[in-house]
Write an enzyme that holds these catalytic residues in place. Structure first.
Site, PDB file in Angstrom:
ATOM      1  N   ASN A 102     106.806 -28.594  14.546  1.00 12.31           N
ATOM      2  CA  ASN A 102     107.716 -28.491  13.326  1.00 12.31           C
ATOM      3  C   ASN A 102     108.187 -29.821  13.211  1.00 12.31           C
ATOM      4  OD1 ASN A 102     108.898 -27.452  11.339  1.00 12.31           O
ATOM      5  ND2 ASN A 102     111.001 -27.049  12.214  1.00 12.31           N
ATOM      6  N   HIS A 122     113.034 -34.176  23.914  1.00 14.23           N
ATOM      7  CA  HIS A 122     113.625 -32.954  24.703  1.00 14.23           C
ATOM      8  C   HIS A 122     113.504 -32.832  26.025  1.00 14.23           C
ATOM      9  CE1 HIS A 122     114.517 -31.440  20.417  1.00 14.23           C
ATOM     10  NE2 HIS A 122     113.048 -32.274  19.947  1.00 14.23           N
ATOM     11  N   LEU A 123     114.561 -33.021  26.679  1.00 15.58           N
ATOM     12  CA  LEU A 123     114.477 -32.969  28.285  1.00 15.58           C
ATOM     13  C   LEU A 123     114.859 -31.507  28.845  1.00 15.58           C
ATOM     14  CD1 LEU A 123     115.878 -36.287  29.721  1.00 15.58           C
ATOM     15  CD2 LEU A 123     113.550 -35.860  29.150  1.00 15.58           C
ATOM     16  N   ASP A 162     108.960 -37.040  19.949  1.00  6.79           N
ATOM     17  CA  ASP A 162     109.091 -35.526  19.988  1.00  6.79           C
ATOM     18  C   ASP A 162     108.914 -34.593  20.996  1.00  6.79           C
ATOM     19  OD1 ASP A 162     110.729 -33.286  18.996  1.00  6.79           O
ATOM     20  OD2 ASP A 162     109.565 -32.968  17.018  1.00  6.79           O
TER      21      ASP A 162
HETATM   22  O1  DOR Z   1     108.176 -28.909  17.150  1.00 11.64           O
HETATM   23  C1  DOR Z   1     109.423 -28.858  17.457  1.00 11.64           C
HETATM   24  N1  DOR Z   1     110.033 -28.629  18.666  1.00 11.64           N
HETATM   25  N2  DOR Z   1     110.184 -29.220  16.518  1.00 11.64           N
HETATM   26  C2  DOR Z   1     111.576 -29.306  16.530  1.00 11.64           C
HETATM   27  O2  DOR Z   1     112.311 -29.869  15.863  1.00 11.64           O
HETATM   28  C3  DOR Z   1     112.331 -28.773  17.879  1.00 11.64           C
HETATM   29  C4  DOR Z   1     111.464 -28.976  18.966  1.00 11.64           C
HETATM   30  C5  DOR Z   1     111.805 -28.143  20.236  1.00 11.64           C
HETATM   31  O3  DOR Z   1     112.791 -28.380  20.749  1.00 11.64           O
HETATM   32  O4  DOR Z   1     110.814 -27.643  20.660  1.00 11.64           O
END
Ligand code: DOR
Length: 421
Positions: free
Chosen positions: A278, A59-60, A305
């Site tokens: 998550n 996630h950038l 992740d």
């Molecule tokens: O822990 C998580 N963070 N799981 C996800 O599916 C989304 C992510 C986030 O965008 O922060």
């Protein structure tokens, strides 16, 4: 431009790597060839050589959440973490569900490294606004440069819509990455449902919710004879289902993350929001099953992740904190722990973090064959460092390893033969 990386350790052997004009020229046993007089020499004695890793799940945060991370800071973390390519998720603001957002992300990446840095492959939203109600314009997204589609961050509750997305994605030669979670079972949960959540009095989500969606996806993929990729697998039940699907010949691939291989839900004992993610950290039995699954290939790849969040968002009660760990800076160091413990070998890391992700997502890859892109890094297995906001290149430091001393760190990294870290 000529470069010779001398005396590196590659899969247990001492090698010299010769690079010419951004490409691998050849790799030979150390001392076999003399470098040409005009070649730059890098002495890599004591360092471990890897092809640059591919992180298929980050996630950038840009556009929209630049206070957590932006494309430039995320790519700095990738460069210093040994990642030569990252695939970034669509849960930005606005969501990456149209070509303008995809193009913007790619433009920010070019600005961050005008001469070439970690390669960025945006992942387009599977549904408009990630709402799970109508399909996003997949063709437009693919044309703009999206390498895959996903609703990551949220589950796809509508199976019919998922089916259509898988069909359209296949026509575009793209794969769907599914975040597996049953929304009703996960509602208001902050950790795994089990003995620890009971003791802490925190609402948990059971692993069966994740497993139910994995089972659905495998059955759909079999029925449609289409591929599906399962995001961040955290539990043994999920591993067992994926093994079952693969044994039936279903085109299912899957990923897990270093934290699911190293931590269980007791990490939340102090109600620490930095251990909230998550899917949640599960049980020691789940950790053991995942370790076996990355060894035997049931789980195809390891991703970070990377989910940066600002300190003020995590410094609050567990039930108010967002989910996620920052990961790009730390991942190789954490995976090296698994090598030291004998869970994985160096060749497994290369398979899990480079060759398989390149196969699944059809990305260019360095296999150290002549003509391959000279994307590689050197890892110092003895470097000692402490995880802190100052030592991480990411804008955020939300990791359960914050404050801990680490052994091993990426020492240098080249992309297309040019040093980026
Ligand atoms: O822990 C998580 N963070 N799981 C996800 O599916 C989304 C992510 C986030 O965008 O922060």
């Amino acid at each position: 431009m000529k470069l010779c990386v001398r005396n590196a350790r590659y899969l247990g052997a001492a090698v010299d790597l010769f690079v010419l004009d951004g490409q691998v020229q050849n790799m030979v046993p150390a001392g076999h060839h003399q470098p040409e007089p005009d070649a730059e020499i890098f002495d890599a004695r004591g360092l471990v050589l890897f092809p640059s890793f591919i992180d298929a799940h980050v996630h950038l945060r840009e556009p929209g959440f630049e206070y957590k991370e932006d494309v430039a800071s995320g790519l700095q973390a990738a460069a210093h973490g040994g990642f030569g390519a990252v695939m970034c998720m669509a849960n930005t603001r606005p969501v990456n569900d149209n070509a303008a957002v995809t193009s913007f992300i790619l433009q920010q990446a070019r600005k961050a490294f005008p001469q070439g840095g970690p390669r960025v492959y945006p992942i387009g939203a599977a549904t408009v606004g990630l709402k799970g109600e109508e399909m996003a314009p997949l063709e437009e997204l693919a044309a703009a440069g999206c390498a895959a589609f996903s609703n990551d961050g949220r589950s796809m509750e509508n199976s019919e819509l998922l089916r259509r997305v898988m069909e359209y994605a296949a026509d575009l030669d793209r794969i769907v990455i599914d975040h597996c979670e049953d929304a009703s079972l996960a509602r208001d949960a902050h950790m795994n449902d089990g003995v620890t959540s009971g003791r802490l009095g925190v609402k948990g989500q059971p692993d069966v919710g994740e497993a139910m969606h994995i089972a659905r996806d495998i059955l759909l993929a079999e029925y449609l004879n289409l591929p599906v990729h399962i995001a961040h697998v955290s539990c043994k039940r999920g591993v067992d289902l994926i093994a079952w699907g693969k044994a039936r010949g279903v085109r299912v691939s899957a990923e897990t993350c270093p934290h699911y291989l190293l931590l269980d839900d007791t990490a939340l004992e102090g109600y620490s929001a930095n251990a909230k993610v998550n899917p949640p950290l599960r049980t020691p039995e789940d950790v053991a099953a995942l370790r076996q699954a990355v060894r035997d290939g049931t789980i195809d790849i390891i991703v970070t992740d990377h989910a940066p969040h600002a300190a003020h968002e995590k410094e609050c009660p567990l039930d108010e904190a967002p989910n996620g760990f920052t990961g790009l800076d730390l991942s190789v160091t954490l995976m090296w722990r698994l090598v030291r413990e004998g869970v994985l070998e160096e060749a497994d890391l290369e398979r899990l973090c480079c060759r398989r992700p390149a196969e699944i997502f059809k990305l260019p890859v360095n296999m150290f064959a002549p003509g391959d892109p000279a994307d590689f890094f050197l890892f110092d297995p003895d470097a000692r460092w402490t995880v802190s906001p100052e030592t991480l290149y990411s804008k955020s430091a939300n990791t359960p390893w914050l404050g801990q001393e680490m052994t091993g760190r990426v020492a240098a990294h080249w992309i297309g033969g040019r040093r980026i870290a």
